[in-house]
Every structure is written in C-alpha cells, then in structure tokens.
Motif scaffolding. Sequence first.
Motif, short mmCIF file in Angstrom:
data_model
loop_
_atom_site.label_atom_id
_atom_site.label_comp_id
_atom_site.label_asym_id
_atom_site.label_seq_id
_atom_site.Cartn_x
_atom_site.Cartn_y
_atom_site.Cartn_z
N ARG A 36 -6.14 -0.91 -6.67
CA ARG A 36 -4.69 -0.78 -6.48
C ARG A 36 -3.97 -0.60 -7.82
NH1 ARG A 36 -5.24 -4.78 -2.19
NH2 ARG A 36 -4.40 -3.99 -0.22
N ASP A 94 -4.35 2.40 -2.77
CA ASP A 94 -4.41 1.27 -1.85
C ASP A 94 -5.38 1.65 -0.74
OD1 ASP A 94 -4.06 -0.70 0.04
OD2 ASP A 94 -1.87 -0.58 0.07
N THR A 104 -10.33 -1.41 4.85
CA THR A 104 -10.55 -0.67 3.60
C THR A 104 -11.89 0.06 3.66
OG1 THR A 104 -11.46 -2.69 2.62
CG2 THR A 104 -9.15 -2.19 2.17
N THR A 141 -10.90 -9.17 -0.44
CA THR A 141 -10.37 -10.40 -1.01
C THR A 141 -10.83 -11.58 -0.17
OG1 THR A 141 -8.36 -11.44 -1.88
CG2 THR A 141 -8.20 -10.41 0.31
N GLU A 164 -7.62 -6.54 7.47
CA GLU A 164 -7.04 -5.32 6.88
C GLU A 164 -7.65 -5.03 5.52
OE1 GLU A 164 -4.60 -1.97 6.98
OE2 GLU A 164 -4.91 -3.45 8.57
N ASN A 165 -7.78 -6.07 4.68
CA ASN A 165 -8.24 -5.87 3.32
C ASN A 165 -9.76 -5.77 3.20
OD1 ASN A 165 -5.95 -6.11 1.13
ND2 ASN A 165 -5.40 -7.51 2.77
N ASN A 166 -10.49 -6.43 4.08
CA ASN A 166 -11.95 -6.44 3.97
C ASN A 166 -12.64 -5.45 4.90
OD1 ASN A 166 -11.53 -8.48 2.15
ND2 ASN A 166 -12.28 -10.12 3.45
N THR A 224 -6.09 0.30 1.93
CA THR A 224 -5.62 0.07 3.29
C THR A 224 -4.79 1.25 3.81
OG1 THR A 224 -3.57 -1.06 2.63
CG2 THR A 224 -5.55 -2.42 2.88
#
Length: 253
Positions: free
Chosen positions: A36, A61, A115, A91, A110-112, A63
Amino acid sequence: MSAQGIVWITGAGSGIGRALTIRYLRAGAIVAGTSRRIDTLDSIPAEARGAGGKFHALPADMTDLAAVREVVARIESEMGPIRLAVFNAGTHIPSPGKAFKADVVRALLENNVMTVANGLETVLPAMLARRGGQVAINASLAGYGGLPLASAYGASKAALINMAESLRLDLEGSGVAVRLISPGFIKTPLTDLNTFPMPFLMPVEAAAERLWRGLDFERGFEIAFPWQFALILKMLRLLPYAAYFPLVRRFTR
C-alpha cells in the motif's frame, strides 16, 4: 523452475514479503513489489544494495481489484511475463472470544483472503494461456485448527488453505503450479506486538531463505516452517476433539 520472467510479491513492504523480495534480488531476479505504501517499497533497493537483481516498486491496495488489474497489466506489458506470484499481503488482529466482533472477521477476510483472490483473478488467465507459471498463497499454521484469540485470523488462513488445495486440484496439468505457504511464528513487526509465548519463533531472514529455496528448487505443494512447529500442529489436528482442546489449552497458556 526457470529464472526467466518476473517475480511478483505482494505485501513486499514489510515482514516476510520484504525479506523474500530482498532474497530474490540477491539471487539476481527481477522483482515487482507491491504494498500500500510507496515509502516501504522505495527503501528496498538500499537495503538490497549490491544485489544482482532489479526491483520495480508498484504500490497498490490489494483489496481493490481494479488497482490490482492495473499493476498486473503494467508488469506483463512493460516488464515481462510473471513466472511467480507470491500472495503475501495480509494482517493480524487478535479476536478474543469474549469480545468477538464481526467487523474484525470482515476486516481479516478482506485483507487476508480477498487480497489473494484479487491477485489470483489477475494473474491466472495469462499463466494459463501460456501454460506456465507458479502462484504461492501465504496462509499460516494457524489455519490448521482453532487456536486461542484467533477465531478471525485462523478462519481467514483456513480459507486460504482450502482455496490453495482446491486450486491445486483444478489446475493440475495446466502448467500452472499452486503452492501453499504455511509459516508459524516469524519475527516481524506484527509478531513484535504479541504478548504471549511464541514457540519456535523464527528470524524473518531464515524464513525468507526457506521460502526462496522451496519456491525455486522444490516441487511439493506445501512449504511449512518452522518444521518442528508444523509437525506438532499437523499431529494435533489428527486427534479427536476430546484430546485436541486440552492439549491446545496446555500448550498456549
């Protein structure tokens, strides 16, 4: 695996992703790194000074699917075909059961997970068309089974393990290799925040070395490390719950 082509590493700004980026640069690879924050990427060449590879900073990003598509299109058109994509962005947020929050689960999925899904959607078509390439999904030993404070994080990593297993079956014979990365506790800025004991804590440079060797010189599906911790957790998940829960409580106090 042939050294021809680009290595694309997401989450390249810190932790395992950064250490792996530097290891590939020292091996002479051309690496595209995504994170990011551009400042975390801009400092990589200085840290890898003297390495024979070449680094391209491509902040995005992960995501944001549209942003990921732009990154991959730029790599493929300006730099060359992606031979290896390491999906490492992610994260950790502790999720104690007595303070369970749906928003924490949503954020970690969403982040793990998303992505990785965004990255896979963008790289697989070209790899499949040329019948060559490798995708590596960074999950965690925490995805093997339920652990304290990990109802959200462990669930996201379990999803990645299942995703990788399914893709391995679906893409067999396509020319695209699917690899699963299952690290334990690695000394990174994220684990530095942990206040509980972390068995077999591994230096990030050692983790990157193990991962580089596994991705470029081995052919198995899973790269799990440290091997001692991986073996313990693999054995635990074979036990009935009547034994699993007391043993996990004992080892995680």
